[in-house]
Design an enzyme around this catalytic site. Structure first.
Site, PDB file in Angstrom:
ATOM      1  N   ARG A  71      14.167  75.863  59.100  1.00  0.00           N
ATOM      2  CA  ARG A  71      13.511  74.692  58.500  1.00  0.00           C
ATOM      3  C   ARG A  71      14.251  74.295  57.223  1.00  0.00           C
ATOM      4  O   ARG A  71      14.797  75.147  56.507  1.00  0.00           O
ATOM      5  CB  ARG A  71      12.064  75.057  58.165  1.00  0.00           C
ATOM      6  CG  ARG A  71      11.198  73.967  57.527  1.00  0.00           C
ATOM      7  CD  ARG A  71      10.743  72.964  58.508  1.00  0.00           C
ATOM      8  NE  ARG A  71       9.528  72.258  58.058  1.00  0.00           N
ATOM      9  CZ  ARG A  71       9.153  71.081  58.509  1.00  0.00           C
ATOM     10  NH1 ARG A  71       9.881  70.463  59.416  1.00  0.00           N
ATOM     11  NH2 ARG A  71       8.042  70.513  58.085  1.00  0.00           N
TER      12      ARG A  71
ATOM     13  N   THR B  18      10.238  64.129  66.866  1.00  0.00           N
ATOM     14  CA  THR B  18      10.727  65.503  66.941  1.00  0.00           C
ATOM     15  C   THR B  18      11.340  65.714  68.316  1.00  0.00           C
ATOM     16  O   THR B  18      11.057  64.982  69.249  1.00  0.00           O
ATOM     17  CB  THR B  18       9.530  66.470  66.750  1.00  0.00           C
ATOM     18  OG1 THR B  18       8.822  66.107  65.574  1.00  0.00           O
ATOM     19  CG2 THR B  18       9.975  67.910  66.602  1.00  0.00           C
TER      20      THR B  18
ATOM     21  N   SER C 281       4.534  65.245  66.051  1.00  0.00           N
ATOM     22  CA  SER C 281       3.945  65.348  64.722  1.00  0.00           C
ATOM     23  C   SER C 281       2.638  66.146  64.758  1.00  0.00           C
ATOM     24  O   SER C 281       2.547  67.164  65.427  1.00  0.00           O
ATOM     25  CB  SER C 281       3.746  63.955  64.123  1.00  0.00           C
ATOM     26  OG  SER C 281       3.346  64.029  62.774  1.00  0.00           O
TER      27      SER C 281
END
EC number: 2.3.2.2
Length: 575
Positions: free
Chosen positions: A101, A385, A472
């Site tokens: 991340r 994503t 999301s």
């Protein structure tokens, strides 16, 4: 006979045995006995298939697929962003949760977006760029587990960037949606605009600058970004667009970035073991909590076309969502009570909040834990994503979800790479109701995420399901309904993915002044027929598109079965 696959005029360096299958798969699912890949984009799926068919393993396929995603899906994911990878080693039956991340730069401050939050201003732009982690994750996992040469795995992406790929309608829609800010970047405008109009879906796209960047990454690996020229250009390009008082990036931030091994969250649902990612990825824990809340209701005895199981899933997820936004955060910076949130007594107490019928009249609050004082932090989370699921010939598996933070990330392109907007996924107000937020900004910290890479083992300790989705804050709900479909209703993974998307939440729409909140029910599905009953029970129902992007692999009866979301251009390929 062997040949190098010709795909839309692009020669891939990966030569494979001749197959009768089409070079661009159009079927939503495939069945095999050796290996399987599933991804949101056919170029990505095809690349993973080639790698596994050439004796590559799951990590090799992940590397090549993510590299191609960087080229063909820059609106959602890429080397300028971050990644969570859940890895299953079949021989040892061990899981690893590897956190790539994005991290806040050393100059970041908790209140750097406070004035904008107070004024209601958008923060997307160069100051939302965090230190990306995807390339670090790909390279280091390849160093540890990879079989094929690194440079060979990067080559398909170079080919697409040089020779062309067809831009799909999903990317087109995102570029149009975000055009008010994307036109500020000369490189993005040069790539996606023709005159005053966005290039239409179906355009053959090339990205020569990205081809050069990938060529250097093929030669130098992660060092090209974290110690080399690419990192230096990212720093100088971003900082040149910031005002004097705004926090800056530095090469020290890149030098000091490293991967994190996160806790693997394990729970039980019937005879099945659920494995997912620990904080700061929070979707897996939320799904595990929700399944544990639901187990006594025996959804397996209910009809999937009746309203009751969907009501129960909705009410349970409203409860666990309150816990997620209150407690989720980077465990290196804040206390992360994951074990306490799965405690049986805690779950039993939370289950009492589910009404016998109808909707909870008040928005559920986070549960009280003896050593924690939660705050409800509903900071909007980034959209857009990418997810891939992989099972290789050895039975090893990867569920990997990656993102650039929102559609086209920060709207800044450096050397062909779209840079992330992950700083925007931190809480913009460091104090909520006078208490510090778990997801407040701090130097080096990683923002919370709803991403939910997840796997299931059966009662014999054998891999049963690999799954994940873009979407999301809706991701945990998409994954939950798929698990219920497979584990409770004995559906195939494809049938479970095809189930309607129904969940309580807010639908973010940048094109409208207000975002709708309520029970979001997917249009053009049988769920529309449930709307009158759900309305009668007190739900504010909104029937609208719910574009999940689930990619799953199911192992059953000696077969490996790919399943992918018909709502997007998702495909699965195996052998």
């Amino acid at each position: 006979m062997r040949f190098c696959l010709l795909l839309l005029g692009v020669f891939s360096s990966l030569c494979i045995a001749k197959e009768p299958a089409s070079s661009l798969p159009v079927l939503p699912s495939q069945t095999g006995q050796s290996f399987m890949v599933s991804a949101t984009n056919p170029y990505v799926t095809q690349t993973g298939y080639q790698v596994l068919n050439k004796q590559g393993n799951a990590v090799d396929a992940m590397v090549a697929m993510q590299m191609v995603m960087t080229v063909v899906e820059p609106d959602m994911t890429g080397l300028g962003g971050g990644t969570f990878a859940l890895y299953f080693d079949n021989k040892s039956k061990n899981f690893s949760a590897i956190d790539g991340r994005d991290a806040a730069p050393a100059s970041a401050t908790p209140d750097m977006f406070l004035a904008d939050a107070t004024a209601g201003n958008e923060v997307l732009g160069p100051r939302t760029v965090a230190i990306p982690g995807t390339l670090k994750l790909l390279y280091q996992m390849h160093q540890q587990y990879g079989n094929l040469p690194w440079s060979e795995l990067v080559q398909p992406a170079i080919d697409y960037a040089q020779n062309g790929y067809v831009m799909n309608s999903y990317t087109y829609d995102i570029v149009v949606r975000e055009q008010h800010r994307l036109t500020r970047d000369p490189a993005i405008k040069a790539l996606y605009w023709q005159g005053d109009e966005v290039k239409p879906a179906g355009t053959l796209m090339t990205n020569p600058a990205l081809a050069k960047t990938l060529t250097m990454i093929a030669k130098q690996g992660e060092a090209y970004m974290y110690q080399g020229a690419l990192g230096e250009r990212i720093v100088s390009s971003i900082n040149a667009r910031l005002t004097a008082e705004q926090p800056k990036l530095s090469m020290a931030d890149f030098n000091q970035y490293h991967l994190k091994q996160r806790q693997v969250v394990k729970s039980q649902y019937g005879d099945n073991q659920i494995f997912s990612f620990g904080y700061p990825a929070s979707g897996g824990l939320m799904v595990s909590q929700t399944l544990t809340l639901l187990e006594p209701f025996k959804l397996s005895t209910m009809s999937m076309t009746s309203a009751e199981p969907w009501r129960l899933m909705t009410e349970a997820m409203r409860i666990t969502q309150a816990d997620r936004v209150a407690y989720a955060g980077d465990p290196d910076y804040v206390a992360a009570p994951m074990k306490a949130l799965l405690n049986k007594d805690y779950i039993d107490a939370r289950r009492k909040l589910i009404p016998q019928s109808g909707v909870q009249n008040k928005q559920p609050q986070a549960g009280e834990l003896s050593t924690f004082s939660p705050v409800l932090d509903n900071t909007p989370e980034g959209q857009d994503t990418g997810h891939i699921s992989i099972v290789d010939k050895q039975g090893n598996a990867i569920a990997m979800t990656s993102t650039v933070g929102t559609g086209m990330g920060s709207g800044v392109m450096v050397d062909g790479l779209i840079m992330n907007a992950q700083m925007g996924n931190f809480t913009h107000t460091p104090l909520v109701e006078g208490k510090p937020a778990q997801n407040a900004i701090a130097p080096g910290k990683r923002p919370r995420s709803a991403m939910t890479p997840l796997m299931v083992l059966d009662k014999h300790n054998q891999l049963r399901l690999v799954v994940g989705s873009p979407g999301s804050a809706q991701i945990p709900g998409y994954v939950l309904k798929t698990l219920v479909g497979v584990l409770d209703w004995n559906l195939s993974a494809q049938e479970a993915i095809d189930l309607p998307n129904i969940q309580y939440g807010t639908k973010i729409d940048r094109t409208k002044a207000e975002n709708i909140t309520g029970l979001l029910v997917e249009k053009k599905t049988f769920a529309e027929m449930l709307a009158p009953e759900l309305m009668a029970q007190g739900y504010p129902v909104h029937i609208l598109p719910m574009v999940s992007g689930l990619n799953a692999i199911e192992l059953k009866d000696g077969k490996i079965i790919g399943a992918s979301d018909r709502r997007r251009a998702s495909t699965s390929m195996g052998k």
